[in-house]
Design a protein around this motif. Structure first.
Motif, PDB file in Angstrom:
ATOM      1  N   UNK A 129      35.317  48.486  36.893  1.00 55.52           N
ATOM      2  CA  UNK A 129      36.021  48.914  35.797  1.00 55.52           C
ATOM      3  C   UNK A 129      34.865  48.977  34.596  1.00 55.52           C
ATOM      4  N   UNK A 130      33.862  48.154  34.694  1.00 57.86           N
ATOM      5  CA  UNK A 130      32.827  47.958  33.562  1.00 57.86           C
ATOM      6  C   UNK A 130      31.467  48.385  34.110  1.00 57.86           C
ATOM      7  N   UNK A 131      30.650  48.613  32.835  1.00 55.57           N
ATOM      8  CA  UNK A 131      29.410  48.841  33.074  1.00 55.57           C
ATOM      9  C   UNK A 131      28.625  47.522  33.355  1.00 55.57           C
ATOM     10  N   UNK A 132      29.279  46.354  32.947  1.00 55.63           N
ATOM     11  CA  UNK A 132      28.614  45.052  33.333  1.00 55.63           C
ATOM     12  C   UNK A 132      29.113  44.254  34.517  1.00 55.63           C
ATOM     13  N   UNK A 133      29.486  45.026  35.351  1.00 57.38           N
ATOM     14  CA  UNK A 133      30.030  44.477  36.518  1.00 57.38           C
ATOM     15  C   UNK A 133      29.300  44.736  37.737  1.00 57.38           C
ATOM     16  N   UNK A 157      20.251  34.937  33.536  1.00 61.92           N
ATOM     17  CA  UNK A 157      19.088  34.869  32.898  1.00 61.92           C
ATOM     18  C   UNK A 157      18.961  36.137  31.989  1.00 61.92           C
ATOM     19  N   UNK A 158      19.395  37.635  32.391  1.00 63.01           N
ATOM     20  CA  UNK A 158      19.688  38.677  31.533  1.00 63.01           C
ATOM     21  C   UNK A 158      20.388  38.351  30.404  1.00 63.01           C
ATOM     22  N   UNK A 178      33.348  39.439  49.700  1.00 63.96           N
ATOM     23  CA  UNK A 178      33.236  40.151  48.328  1.00 63.96           C
ATOM     24  C   UNK A 178      32.987  39.225  47.133  1.00 63.96           C
ATOM     25  N   UNK A 179      31.808  39.682  46.460  1.00 63.53           N
ATOM     26  CA  UNK A 179      31.489  38.710  45.264  1.00 63.53           C
ATOM     27  C   UNK A 179      31.639  39.736  44.299  1.00 63.53           C
ATOM     28  N   UNK A 180      32.225  39.535  43.094  1.00 60.45           N
ATOM     29  CA  UNK A 180      32.210  40.303  41.959  1.00 60.45           C
ATOM     30  C   UNK A 180      31.601  39.312  40.745  1.00 60.45           C
ATOM     31  N   UNK A 181      30.872  39.823  40.013  1.00 59.54           N
ATOM     32  CA  UNK A 181      30.137  39.301  38.826  1.00 59.54           C
ATOM     33  C   UNK A 181      30.510  40.351  37.663  1.00 59.54           C
ATOM     34  N   UNK A 182      30.936  39.706  36.575  1.00 58.09           N
ATOM     35  CA  UNK A 182      30.938  40.226  35.216  1.00 58.09           C
ATOM     36  C   UNK A 182      30.438  39.505  34.147  1.00 58.09           C
ATOM     37  N   UNK A 183      29.620  40.198  33.138  1.00 52.51           N
ATOM     38  CA  UNK A 183      29.319  39.408  32.092  1.00 52.51           C
ATOM     39  C   UNK A 183      29.709  40.085  30.892  1.00 52.51           C
ATOM     40  N   UNK A 184      30.431  39.532  30.080  1.00 55.16           N
ATOM     41  CA  UNK A 184      31.277  39.827  28.847  1.00 55.16           C
ATOM     42  C   UNK A 184      31.072  38.775  27.723  1.00 55.16           C
TER      43      UNK A 184
END
Length: 158
Positions: free
Chosen positions: A24-28, A52-53, A86-92
């Motif tokens: 759903x997101x560019x940062x996912x 880190x990023x 399943x591992x999902x990471x989202x940075x917002x």
């Protein structure tokens, strides 16, 4: 929501072959890997790289590595043999969120009174676990989030 893919040859459902939803997101970022403790270093590396990023401090990066490791370890011990995690990471904004999911034959959520849960709640800003029945077993999710510490440096920007 993950739905097992139906195989046409014999009509059986293979719970290790989930159909991944679109991101759903560019940062996912989403990883699908065997529910095996041998894969923990991969998940730890991904969360450390993302933190880190996103400019998290070294202590927060270490906390996230440990928290994600504990969450995944908990999930793996509940997973159906030979299944997928399943591992999902989202940075917002200033937050990194993680959601881990496995299929299990256990219909109860991880205990919030365990030492592992204490680790999760100490190292993160929020943590939650829930179980949903999906007709093929039980989907176990652990979600956690950590906010980046924003330090206001006196005299900066003045």
């Amino acid at each position: 929501m993950m739905v097992p893919k139906q195989h046409s040859n014999d009509g059986e459902v293979n719970v290790t072959d989930w159909e991944p939803p679109s991101l759903r997101a560019q940062n996912e970022i989403e990883l699908w890997l065997g529910a095996d403790l041998a894969h923990l270093p991969i998940v730890r590396s991904v969360v450390a790289t993302l933190a880190t990023r996103a400019d998290f401090d070294l202590d927060s990066i270490a906390d996230l590595r440990l928290a994600v490791d504990e969450a995944c370890s908990t999930l793996i011990t509940r997973a159906l043999p030979g299944s997928t995690m399943r591992c999902r990471f989202v940075v917002e904004d200033d937050e990194l969120r993680f959601q881990g999911t496995v299929l299990s034959d256990n219909d109860s959520a991880p205990s919030t009174k365990s030492f592992g849960w204490r680790v999760l709640s100490t190292l993160t800003d929020s943590v939650d676990a829930h179980v949903k029945s999906n007709g093929q077993g039980h989907q176990v999710d652990i979600e956690l989030a950590k906010r980046r510490v924003v330090v206001d440096v006196p005299g900066a920007g003045a």
